[in-house]
Design a protein around this motif. Structure first.
Motif, PDB file in Angstrom:
ATOM      1  N   TYR A 138       7.491  -6.144   5.989  1.00 14.96           N
ATOM      2  CA  TYR A 138       7.698  -6.402   4.560  1.00 14.96           C
ATOM      3  C   TYR A 138       8.862  -5.573   4.042  1.00 14.96           C
ATOM      4  CZ  TYR A 138       5.328  -1.940   3.394  1.00 14.96           C
ATOM      5  OH  TYR A 138       4.984  -0.610   3.270  1.00 14.96           O
ATOM      6  N   CYS A 155      -3.052   1.227  -2.525  1.00 12.92           N
ATOM      7  CA  CYS A 155      -2.845   2.115  -1.377  1.00 12.92           C
ATOM      8  C   CYS A 155      -3.678   3.389  -1.504  1.00 12.92           C
ATOM      9  CB  CYS A 155      -1.359   2.460  -1.273  1.00 12.92           C
ATOM     10  SG  CYS A 155      -0.932   3.336   0.230  1.00 12.92           S
ATOM     11  N   ASN A 161      -4.900   4.813   2.211  1.00 13.18           N
ATOM     12  CA  ASN A 161      -3.985   5.409   3.185  1.00 13.18           C
ATOM     13  C   ASN A 161      -3.109   6.457   2.508  1.00 13.18           C
ATOM     14  OD1 ASN A 161      -3.326   5.178   6.038  1.00 13.18           O
ATOM     15  ND2 ASN A 161      -1.246   4.918   5.272  1.00 13.18           N
ATOM     16  N   LEU A 164       1.534   5.594  -1.112  1.00 10.92           N
ATOM     17  CA  LEU A 164       2.369   5.217  -2.252  1.00 10.92           C
ATOM     18  C   LEU A 164       2.129   6.077  -3.497  1.00 10.92           C
ATOM     19  CD1 LEU A 164       2.304   1.304  -2.125  1.00 10.92           C
ATOM     20  CD2 LEU A 164       3.947   2.893  -1.124  1.00 10.92           C
ATOM     21  N   TRP A 177       7.353   5.916  -0.914  1.00 15.19           N
ATOM     22  CA  TRP A 177       6.526   6.034   0.291  1.00 15.19           C
ATOM     23  C   TRP A 177       6.560   7.495   0.714  1.00 15.19           C
ATOM     24  CZ3 TRP A 177       8.151   1.632  -1.549  1.00 15.19           C
ATOM     25  CH2 TRP A 177       7.465   0.457  -1.254  1.00 15.19           C
ATOM     26  N   CYS A 188       2.881   4.650   6.183  1.00 15.29           N
ATOM     27  CA  CYS A 188       2.383   3.295   5.911  1.00 15.29           C
ATOM     28  C   CYS A 188       1.846   2.635   7.179  1.00 15.29           C
ATOM     29  CB  CYS A 188       3.518   2.437   5.335  1.00 15.29           C
ATOM     30  SG  CYS A 188       3.067   0.699   5.253  1.00 15.29           S
ATOM     31  N   VAL A 189       0.609   2.150   7.116  1.00 13.68           N
ATOM     32  CA  VAL A 189      -0.019   1.528   8.280  1.00 13.68           C
ATOM     33  C   VAL A 189       0.095  -0.001   8.252  1.00 13.68           C
ATOM     34  CG1 VAL A 189      -1.648   3.400   8.756  1.00 13.68           C
ATOM     35  CG2 VAL A 189      -2.284   1.610   7.130  1.00 13.68           C
ATOM     36  N   SER A 190       0.934  -0.512   7.356  1.00 18.83           N
ATOM     37  CA  SER A 190       1.188  -1.954   7.272  1.00 18.83           C
ATOM     38  C   SER A 190      -0.097  -2.768   7.104  1.00 18.83           C
ATOM     39  CB  SER A 190       1.953  -2.453   8.504  1.00 18.83           C
ATOM     40  OG  SER A 190       3.171  -1.776   8.633  1.00 18.83           O
ATOM     41  N   CYS A 191      -0.997  -2.244   6.284  1.00 16.10           N
ATOM     42  CA  CYS A 191      -2.243  -2.979   6.047  1.00 16.10           C
ATOM     43  C   CYS A 191      -2.016  -4.170   5.125  1.00 16.10           C
ATOM     44  CB  CYS A 191      -3.278  -2.054   5.422  1.00 16.10           C
ATOM     45  SG  CYS A 191      -2.801  -1.508   3.766  1.00 16.10           S
ATOM     46  N   HIS A 193      -2.146  -4.284   1.792  1.00 13.24           N
ATOM     47  CA  HIS A 193      -2.809  -4.308   0.479  1.00 13.24           C
ATOM     48  C   HIS A 193      -1.794  -4.358  -0.663  1.00 13.24           C
ATOM     49  CE1 HIS A 193      -6.314  -2.839   2.744  1.00 13.24           C
ATOM     50  NE2 HIS A 193      -7.052  -3.074   1.679  1.00 13.24           N
ATOM     51  N   CYS A 194      -0.766  -3.524  -0.550  1.00 15.46           N
ATOM     52  CA  CYS A 194       0.196  -3.412  -1.658  1.00 15.46           C
ATOM     53  C   CYS A 194       0.913  -4.739  -1.879  1.00 15.46           C
ATOM     54  CB  CYS A 194       1.182  -2.281  -1.374  1.00 15.46           C
ATOM     55  SG  CYS A 194       2.002  -2.412   0.218  1.00 15.46           S
TER      56      CYS A 194
HETATM   57  S1  SF4 Z   1       1.002  -1.547   3.549  1.00 11.07           S
HETATM   58 FE1  SF4 Z   1      -0.919  -0.448   3.179  1.00 11.07          FE
HETATM   59  S2  SF4 Z   1      -0.542   1.669   3.839  1.00 11.07           S
HETATM   60 FE2  SF4 Z   1       1.437   0.641   3.624  1.00 11.07          FE
HETATM   61  S3  SF4 Z   1       2.090   1.203   1.568  1.00 11.07           S
HETATM   62 FE3  SF4 Z   1       1.084  -0.804   1.448  1.00 11.07          FE
HETATM   63  S4  SF4 Z   1      -1.065  -0.329   0.947  1.00 11.07           S
HETATM   64 FE4  SF4 Z   1      -0.111   1.575   1.653  1.00 11.07          FE
END
Ligand code: SF4
Ligand code: SF4
Ligand code: SF4
Ligand code: FES
Length: 994
Positions: A138, A155, A161, A164, A177, A188-191, A193-194
């Motif tokens: 992203y 985040c 995590n 942010l 970040w 950032c674990v690339s989940c 959510h953001c």
């Molecule tokens: S992808 Fe997940 S860990 Fe990374 S900044 Fe977004 S919410 Fe936080």
């Protein structure tokens, strides 16, 4: 419930509910840019201004109170809403027609339209920052960021995590970040959510960029030109006309963008989401309504799908010819499979054949595989990979409380006062489930105890973390159970009412004194006493455990001891209590539920029970043999002994994931006939006589059952890749060629048959599972399910649970002078198992390309090991060569190796020792020697791996810091704002209580 009046009409509100939620739920049109129901009020945008008692307040920052009169449409309110939104437009360039986020759901676009904004007062101003494209999945565009802070809130308080924040005090605030690194260098674990909650295109999946829109793939210069044109015509035309063009473009997208609900194919959490696709291109994964996950995903569910379109996909059946394979037609391949298996059955009897089912495949496919074994071939030689992880937990629970499944829902974990996590690296192995614990721990005062030999993220967060010696959990669990009883801290009321077998159980605890446990576990008596006291003090306790417990030679007994502990403390039968043996694969629960076990028919019905066999025989039209079959572990020995001649497995990398892989592979090479059905030419395919190309979950329909016994439907996203076929179709074809007369036209017909034969699934139907609907077994015929088990009784004849005595048991393979190091192993967040799927995801491969061995700092100094040093690990069973990663996650002479490798698989080192009750291999009982090789390479983990980032925890978006800015003015003038948190202020932050 209270009643409030909004714009002259009465509405019901829940106690303490923000007014904005009542407005949203009742679909009253009003701007609310920063509000997201799953994030709660964050109060950053000021667009939700309403008038209450002649005062302007934020609807999201105001709790509904009985009799309250709210106006969303008064002149004052609308003026404030427009003023607030105008400020937002100063932060965001409206170029919707050429924006990949122009899909009808962009909050900024829709609010511009809702407020009928024609011209903006605050002109757009560029921010002095570049786009950040350093994450593989992203990108962040500061110029499009409206500073709503949803991403920060997600985040910090949903994913937890803690990467942010917004630098509110800066001249030009932006999302940061790790408080200022690039995304690629951050924690950032690339989940995702953001990105999921971002209301506009500031955070966008790279897979969308240039793909979602009709004109978004144009070269940057052309796009910039088009954006300039839009800006130039805006003063004359106004936004109304411009938005009409973008809406037409958004409508055109609907003809080519498909949104299909599916269920994640990785871990047992069971996240569900819509997948957006254009032809075979995956635009994005959009989680919103998942009953297990809501808006949550982890890196694998959000971004781990490249493998589906990998050029490595098998698309032609293969038939062995000597040392090579030749491509074959489906007709030929199926004829060979059916013919050879029939021949072997005729020559050696049905028990010369065995079947291994797949916990990655659907319930319906698992049912058919065991039906093929039992009804067509006539053997109970059927198993699945829960033998490798979950069978001990299932045993421990079925011995004590009846059902071999989580006793509550994932949501119930948030209701516990105390979570005890034993041998589970939850934030990496069950990431979304872990977020629920992290949320409750961070925000709601939940306590967390972690017992593990390695310091993972949950251990870092724990209130109490201790490291028992490997394989000694049974000792401390029994010792604190005895302590609780001896100190009158057990729940005798619960025991007397609901539990049998107390006296015998108590006698069995005699050897488990605190001093014995302290010595065996290497944990102080003080620590163990503290654990016991914390459990006794908590009203509601959940215990989570996983492979750190089950993959031991006493895995079933340790699981039993955990359940015993929960019983004597009364921690069953209520939300926020109970046993959570976390299931590893997406459908490992389902594979067991559907009878892929040598002694159980679907629904855990005993194959030894004549009445049950008669029921299946009547339905299937054949006798069902009563002889218990071979489990996975026994199959390998039976091949060695020459008793087992044929093996058919699907969706299972057995040659690498079974322990003592060299021994297993040697056995496979002795089979007369082997069929492997998979989506790739896996390592196991090398031993096959016929390889059949299957279809992954996105190319078929069916159901998966997650760790909380939740059954969910997956819908077909793509047609099967040409040449491959869904597993249920292949299994049916083979069965019919072997004489069956199956005629399933759709997986729902298979499920209908299952429900007729399986009491715990009696009320399941595809209609009841439509869309995002789900059911948690047991499901009554009327469709009522049981999210929380044991609310009325335990499923034993007298309704009471059973304490089950266990005996002391020490681990196998202790360290010796030669094999002096303990080698632990497990999963990684970003890879699934041996990485057959995630290894083919380019972004994941770029951050974690290889496996490695973690070496403690002290051992590294002692042996002269650095990051990147090549080492050879050797056990009595094999050797692997890997690079070292020096870390303080492991201590002393303990090593850790993730399982994400097919070239240096951990199971070349593991033994054939197994739990005597369940035959689950003792993967975690392993001693090795480490030979330090002269080569020193690069660190096996690139710097851009998130493990090198530094989290920046805060409680949320911290809007109060924005309110303190000298240039901040609350829209609508100096009117009073009432905060949901009970504070009142003049627009410069909360000052006094409501
Ligand atoms: S992808 Fe997940 S860990 Fe990374 S900044 Fe977004 S919410 Fe936080
Ligand atoms: S990047 Fe974050 S702060 Fe910016 S618009 Fe998106 S969610 Fe809001
Ligand atoms: S791997 Fe597990 S936690 Fe991650 S998205 Fe899939 S089901 Fe959810
Ligand atoms: S919705 Fe943003 S302040 Fe209320």
């Amino acid at each position: 419930m209270s009643k409030i009046e909004i714009d002259g009409k009465m509405y019901q509100a829940n106690p303490g509910e923000p007014v904005v939620e009542v407005i949203r739920r009742n679909q009253i049109e009003m701007p609310m840019v920063c509000y997201h129901p799953q994030l709660g009020p964050i109060q950053t945008c000021d667009t939700c201004m309403v008038e209450i008692d002649k005062k302007l307040v934020r609807a999201c920052g105001t709790a509904a109170v009985e009799g309250m009169k709210v106006s969303t449409k008064s002149n004052q309110a609308v003026a404030a809403q427009r003023e607030a939104f105008d400020i937002i437009l100063g932060n965001h360039l409206l170029y919707c027609t050429v924006c990949d986020n122009n899909n009808g759901n962009c909050t900024v676009h829709n609010t511009t339209k809702l407020l009928a904004i024609e011209h903006q007062k605050h002109p757009f101003k560029e921010k002095p920052y570049e786009k950040d494209e350093t994450n593989p999945f992203y990108r962040y565009d500061p110029d499009q960021c409206i500073l709503c802070g949803r991403c920060v809130q997600a985040c910090q308080t949903v994913q937890v995590n803690e990467t942010l924040s917004i630098n509110w005090e800066a001249e030009h605030p932006r999302v940061q970040w790790d408080k200022g690194s690039s995304i690629g260098d951050s924690s950032c674990v690339s989940c995702g959510h953001c990105i999921t909650v971002c209301p506009c295109n500031a955070l966008q999946e790279k897979s969308m960029l240039g793909h979602a829109g009709f004109w978004t793939a144009l070269p940057a210069r052309t796009l910039d030109g088009m954006i300039d044109v839009v800006k130039e015509i805006e003063p004359e035309l106004g936004y109304g006309a411009i938005l009409k063009v973008s809406e037409a473009e958004a409508a055109m997208r609907e003809s080519r963008v498909r949104k299909t609900k599916t269920v994640c194919t990785y871990c047992g959490v069971g996240c569900s989401f819509d997948i957006w696709t254009k032809d075979r291109h995956i635009l994005k994964v959009e989680p919103e309504h998942g009953p297990a996950n809501g808006i949550s995903t982890c890196i694998k569910g959000k971004f781990g799908w490249d493998y589906v379109n990998s050029k490595d996909r098998l698309t032609k059946p293969l038939i062995r010819e000597g040392d090579r394979f030749r491509e074959a037609s489906w007709e030929d391949a199926l004829a060979v499979v059916a013919g050879r298996m029939s021949d072997i059955k005729q020559k050696h009897g049905p028990n010369a054949l065995a079947f291994v089912s797949s916990s990655k495949c659907t319930n319906e496919e698992n049912y058919l595989m065991q039906k093929l074994a039992r009804a067509v071939v006539g053997t109970n030689n059927i198993d699945n990979c829960s033998r490798y992880c979950q069978a001990p937990a299932t045993k421990g629970l079925s011995r004590t409380v009846g059902y071999g499944g989580d006793s509550g829902s994932i949501h119930d974990l948030t209701l516990a006062d105390l979570i005890v996590a034993i041998g589970t690296n939850t934030s990496e192995s069950h990431p979304v489930l872990a977020t629920r614990v992290k949320i409750a721990h961070k925000l709601h005062g939940q306590k967390l105890i972690v017992a593990d030999i390695r310091e993972h993220e949950m251990a870092e967060r724990a209130d109490l973390f201790f490291r028992p010696n490997p394989g000694t959990d049974l000792y401390w669990i029994c010792a604190i159970s005895k302590y609780l009883i001896d100190h009158k801290l057990a729940n005798l009321g619960f025991i007397n009412k609901w539990v049998n077998g107390f006296d015998e159980y108590y006698r069995s605890l005699e050897p488990f004194t605190m001093p014995v446990a302290a010595e065996k576990c290497g944990v102080s008596i003080e620590t163990l006493t503290r654990v016991a006291r914390m459990i006794a003090d908590a009203q509601r306790v959940c215990i989570l455990w996983a492979m750190g417990v089950t993959q031991h030679s006493m895995g079933a007994d340790t699981s039993t001891a955990i359940s015993n502990l929960l019983l004597i403390t009364g921690n069953y039968m209520r939300p926020g209590t109970g046993a959570y043996p976390l299931r590893g694969h997406n459908n490992v629960q389902g594979a067991g539920d559907l009878g892929c076990a040598p002694d159980k028919l679907p629904g855990y019905q005993d194959v030894s029970d004549a009445e049950i066999r008669a029921k299946f025989a009547a339905a299937w039209g054949v006798e069902v043999t009563d002889a218990k079959g071979l489990d996975n572990h026994e199959m390998i020995d039976a091949i060695e002994e020459g008793k087992l001649k044929s093996l058919y497995l699907f969706g299972e990398e057995m040659s690498l994931v079974d322990s003592n892989a060299n021994y297993v592979q040697e056995a496979f090479s002795k089979l007369e006939f082997m069929v492997v059905q998979d989506i790739f030419f896996s390592h196991t395919c090398q031993f096959a006589d016929v390889v059949l190309p299957a279809s992954p979950s996105l190319e078929k329909e069916g159901t998966f059952t997650n760790t909380e016994r939740r059954i969910q439907r997956l819908y077909q996203v793509f047609e099967p890749l040409e040449g491959s076929r869904p597993d249920w179709i292949i299994i049916q074809d083979i069965a019919n060629r072997m004489g069956a007369k199956w005629n399933y036209k759709h997986p729902s017909e298979i499920m209908d048959e299952v429900t007729r034969l399986t009491p715990i699934l009696a009320g399941v139907s595809y209609e009841r599972l439509e869309g995002y609907k789900s059911l948690q077994w047991p499901v009554e015929a009327d469709g009522s399910d049981q999210p929380l088990l044991y609310t009325k009784k335990f499923p034993f004849p007298d309704g009471k649970a059973r304490l089950h005595p266990v005996q002391a048991h020490d681990p196998t393979e202790p360290a010796t002078a030669e094999y002096d190091l303990h080698l632990n192993n497990g999963r990684m967040l970003e890879h699934f198992h041996e990485a057959n799927m995630t290894g083919r995801v380019a972004g994941i491969h770029s951050i974690t390309p290889d496996t490695f061995v973690e070496v403690s700092k002290e051992l590294a100094i002692e042996r002269g090991v650095e990051n990147g040093t090549h080492v050879q690990l050797q056990s009595p069973y094999g050797r692997v060569r890997v690079r070292a990663l020096v870390t303080d996650r492991v201590k002393g002479k303990q090593l850790y190796m993730p399982m994400n490798s097919t070239t240096s698989p951990i199971n070349r080192l593991t033994s054939s020792h197994a739990d005597p009750v369940t035959h689950t291999p003792a993967y975690k009982e392993l001693s090795v020697k480490m030979l330090v090789l002269p080569e020193v390479g690069e660190s096996p983990l690139p710097r851009k791996n998130f493990r090198f980032g530094h989290r920046t925890p805060q409680t949320g978006v911290e809007v109060e810091r924005k309110w303190k800015r000298s240039d901040y003015k609350m829209p609508g003038g100096n009117l009073v704002q009432i905060s949901i948190n009970g504070n009142r202020s003049n627009g410069h932050g909360p000052t006094h209580s409501l």
